[in-house]
Design a protein around this motif. Sequence first.
Motif, short mmCIF file in Angstrom:
data_model
loop_
_atom_site.label_atom_id
_atom_site.label_comp_id
_atom_site.label_asym_id
_atom_site.label_seq_id
_atom_site.Cartn_x
_atom_site.Cartn_y
_atom_site.Cartn_z
N GLY A 111 45.37 56.40 44.04
CA GLY A 111 46.35 56.35 43.07
C GLY A 111 46.30 55.15 42.35
N VAL A 112 45.39 53.91 42.49
CA VAL A 112 45.65 52.79 42.06
C VAL A 112 44.46 52.60 40.76
CG1 VAL A 112 46.55 51.61 44.05
CG2 VAL A 112 44.01 51.77 43.89
N ILE A 113 44.70 51.71 39.81
CA ILE A 113 43.70 51.13 38.83
C ILE A 113 43.59 49.87 38.82
CG2 ILE A 113 43.30 51.43 36.31
CD1 ILE A 113 45.09 54.08 36.22
N GLY A 114 42.34 49.58 38.51
CA GLY A 114 42.02 48.05 38.34
C GLY A 114 41.71 47.51 39.68
N CYS A 115 41.39 46.04 39.40
CA CYS A 115 41.09 45.21 40.57
C CYS A 115 42.29 44.00 40.63
CB CYS A 115 39.75 44.32 40.01
SG CYS A 115 39.16 43.34 41.46
N SER A 116 43.01 44.36 41.48
CA SER A 116 44.14 43.33 41.89
C SER A 116 44.29 42.97 43.28
CB SER A 116 45.52 44.39 41.70
OG SER A 116 46.85 43.69 41.91
N PRO A 117 43.40 41.94 43.46
CA PRO A 117 43.19 41.41 45.11
C PRO A 117 44.64 41.32 45.68
CG PRO A 117 41.76 40.33 43.50
CD PRO A 117 42.75 41.16 42.65
N THR A 118 44.76 41.55 46.97
CA THR A 118 45.88 41.55 47.75
C THR A 118 45.35 40.77 48.95
OG1 THR A 118 46.92 43.29 46.32
CG2 THR A 118 47.96 42.85 48.48
N LEU A 119 46.02 39.92 49.72
CA LEU A 119 45.63 39.52 50.84
C LEU A 119 46.50 40.11 52.05
CD1 LEU A 119 44.09 37.18 51.94
CD2 LEU A 119 46.13 35.52 51.88
N ALA A 120 45.79 40.44 52.95
CA ALA A 120 46.52 40.96 54.16
C ALA A 120 45.88 40.59 55.59
CB ALA A 120 46.31 42.51 54.13
N PRO A 121 46.67 40.59 56.65
CA PRO A 121 45.81 40.26 57.86
C PRO A 121 45.23 41.43 58.25
CG PRO A 121 48.22 40.08 58.21
CD PRO A 121 48.03 40.68 56.66
#
Length: 150
Positions: free
Chosen positions: A131-141
């Motif tokens: 359910g997401v659109i586009g490239c939205s880099p998100t940092l996670a451990p």
Amino acid sequence: MIRTLAPLLIAVSLTACQSLPGVDPDIGENAVLLSAQHCLEEPVGDNNRIHYGPCLKITEINGSKPQVRDDGFIALLARQPVTIETACVYRLADGSPIPATVETATYTVRPDTFPRGGRRWYLHAHKQARGVIGCSPTLAPSVYPLEETD
């Protein structure tokens, strides 16, 4: 009974202490490891079906091609600002990429992004797999999406 229980409790305590998150000896205290590429996926329903979410690949760090280790990670200095260029692509139900969906995005690492070293990090294409659109880099451990879709 108490004599046999005491050594067992001591062994369990020592094992638990060794399992606490800390500095990974393969990384060091002044560095972090960032996944060079990572794909999101999420289980769907009760029938063990997997939804293949978007994939992200790091294409440049500060304008240069990244040095990827044999384990698929890139070493970065902790407390060091860098600019990361990424490419994201969505996948079909079988997990194969859809070339027409490739997007690029920049992710900026600030001096406080990695305040301490010794850990592995993952740059996700988005905060969730569905359910997401586009490239939205998100940092996670973690390799898992930051938010569940259901």
